[in-house]
Design an enzyme around this catalytic site. Structure first.
Site, PDB file in Angstrom:
ATOM      1  N   ASP A  77      -2.172  24.820 -78.294  1.00 40.35           N
ATOM      2  CA  ASP A  77      -3.393  24.608 -77.514  1.00 40.35           C
ATOM      3  C   ASP A  77      -3.479  23.140 -77.115  1.00 40.35           C
ATOM      4  OD1 ASP A  77      -6.052  25.999 -76.680  1.00 40.35           O
ATOM      5  OD2 ASP A  77      -6.586  24.001 -77.345  1.00 40.35           O
TER       6      ASP A  77
HETATM    7  N1  LIG Z   1       2.696  23.408 -65.899  1.00 41.84           N
HETATM    8  C1  LIG Z   1       1.775  22.684 -66.597  1.00 41.84           C
HETATM    9  N2  LIG Z   1       0.781  23.325 -67.234  1.00 41.84           N
HETATM   10  C2  LIG Z   1      -0.090  22.539 -67.906  1.00 41.84           C
HETATM   11  C3  LIG Z   1      -0.017  21.141 -67.963  1.00 41.84           C
HETATM   12  N3  LIG Z   1      -1.052  20.687 -68.733  1.00 41.84           N
HETATM   13  C4  LIG Z   1      -1.741  21.768 -69.142  1.00 41.84           C
HETATM   14  N4  LIG Z   1      -1.156  22.871 -68.651  1.00 41.84           N
HETATM   15  C5  LIG Z   1      -1.570  24.248 -68.842  1.00 41.84           C
HETATM   16  C6  LIG Z   1      -0.780  24.898 -69.963  1.00 41.84           C
HETATM   17  C7  LIG Z   1      -1.739  25.900 -70.476  1.00 41.84           C
HETATM   18  O1  LIG Z   1      -1.620  27.086 -69.716  1.00 41.84           O
HETATM   19  C8  LIG Z   1      -3.083  25.282 -70.201  1.00 41.84           C
HETATM   20  C9  LIG Z   1      -3.622  24.653 -71.463  1.00 41.84           C
HETATM   21  O2  LIG Z   1      -4.648  25.489 -71.901  1.00 41.84           O
HETATM   22  P1  LIG Z   1      -4.447  26.241 -73.282  1.00 41.84           P
HETATM   23  O3  LIG Z   1      -3.692  25.380 -74.224  1.00 41.84           O
HETATM   24  O4  LIG Z   1      -5.784  26.749 -73.690  1.00 41.84           O
HETATM   25  O5  LIG Z   1      -3.487  27.477 -72.946  1.00 41.84           O
HETATM   26  P2  LIG Z   1      -3.874  28.735 -72.060  1.00 41.84           P
HETATM   27  O6  LIG Z   1      -5.292  29.103 -72.269  1.00 41.84           O
HETATM   28  O7  LIG Z   1      -3.415  28.522 -70.658  1.00 41.84           O
HETATM   29  O8  LIG Z   1      -2.937  29.837 -72.641  1.00 41.84           O
HETATM   30  P3  LIG Z   1      -3.025  30.350 -74.122  1.00 41.84           P
HETATM   31  O9  LIG Z   1      -4.417  30.122 -74.618  1.00 41.84           O
HETATM   32  O10 LIG Z   1      -2.020  29.540 -74.892  1.00 41.84           O
HETATM   33  O11 LIG Z   1      -2.667  31.802 -74.013  1.00 41.84           O
HETATM   34  O12 LIG Z   1      -2.916  24.245 -69.269  1.00 41.84           O
HETATM   35  C10 LIG Z   1       1.060  20.514 -67.266  1.00 41.84           C
HETATM   36  O13 LIG Z   1       1.212  19.294 -67.253  1.00 41.84           O
HETATM   37  N5  LIG Z   1       1.921  21.324 -66.611  1.00 41.84           N
END
Ligand SMILES: Nc1nc2c(ncn2[C@H]2C[C@H](O)[C@@H](COP(=O)(O)OP(=O)(O)OP(=O)(O)O)O2)c(=O)[nH]1
Length: 204
Positions: A77
């Site tokens: 996260d």
């Molecule tokens: N491609 C890319 N994505 C990024 C970057 N910084 C943050 N992110 C994306 C990755 C994650 O999808 C999101 C971070 O939010 P989270 O850690 O809550 O994950 P998310 O909710 O997307 O998926 P998850 O909860 O792990 O199922 O932001 C970056 O520099 N490049």
């Protein structure tokens, strides 16, 4: 660690960027999205928030899997610590504009919590990667265009390093993968803490 086990990694994340980092590093992770409600964690600092959410994601997925000694579950996260605030994904375009207007020309620290757990061994390891991010002094027009692209609304901290946002990050201090969402050198250390060489996860 039993050297004869061919370990498999399950990534408890919907992030395509996280999966791509693993694939590029020779690890074909299976994705099982945790679906956890991130609002349940009310920690007031980035370190605690990112680690608590990473742990919750990994443990939620692990709890719903059959007991397989070769399976390892990784939850991650990411949140941005900026001037005393903890930023996840912006809730709206207006919030993204407000954040970038405050962030431009300044720096923040991107924290990515990592939690790794074995299904049967009970072994687990966790850590938070931190990368200082120095933002460019972007113009109002650049902020408007970036937010209009929709990208900032999808990502923690309202910026990416490897997407359109890369033009608005002057430099970083620390692991770039940690900003994208998963730190490979940190994963190597977590695996080593569990006596598992990262090379044992490489595709054959
Ligand atoms: N491609 C890319 N994505 C990024 C970057 N910084 C943050 N992110 C994306 C990755 C994650 O999808 C999101 C971070 O939010 P989270 O850690 O809550 O994950 P998310 O909710 O997307 O998926 P998850 O909860 O792990 O199922 O932001 C970056 O520099 N490049």
């Amino acid at each position: 660690m039993q050297t004869d086990i061919a370990y498999r990694l399950i990534l408890a994340s919907a992030s395509p960027a996280r999966r791509a980092l693993l694939t590029g590093a020779g690890i074909d992770a299976e994705v099982i999205v945790s679906g956890v409600d991130e609002s349940v964690v009310e920690a007031d600092d980035a370190y605690t928030t990112s680690l608590a959410l990473a742990r919750m994601k990994a443990r939620t997925v692990a709890a719903n899997l059959p007991a397989d000694p070769a399976a390892l579950v990784l939850g991650c996260d990411s949140v941005l610590a900026f001037e005393g605030e903890v930023f996840g994904k912006p809730d709206s375009a207006d919030e993204a504009i407000k954040r970038w207007t405050a962030m431009r020309g300044k720096s923040g620290v991107l924290h990515t919590g990592h939690h790794l757990t074995g299904l049967v061994s009970g072994l687990q390891a966790e850590a938070v990667g931190t990368t200082t991010v120095h933002f460019a002094d972007v113009t109002d027009a650049e902020i408007e265009a970036y937010v209009a692209s929709g990208e900032p609304l999808q990502v923690a901290g309202a910026f990416t390093l490897d997407g359109r946002g890369g033009a608005f990050v002057e430099r970083i201090e620390g692991d770039p993968g940690n900003v994208i969402g998963l730190s490979l050198p940190l994963l190597r250390r977590l695996l080593a803490d569990m006596n598992i060489p990262i090379t044992s996860l490489w595709r054959r």
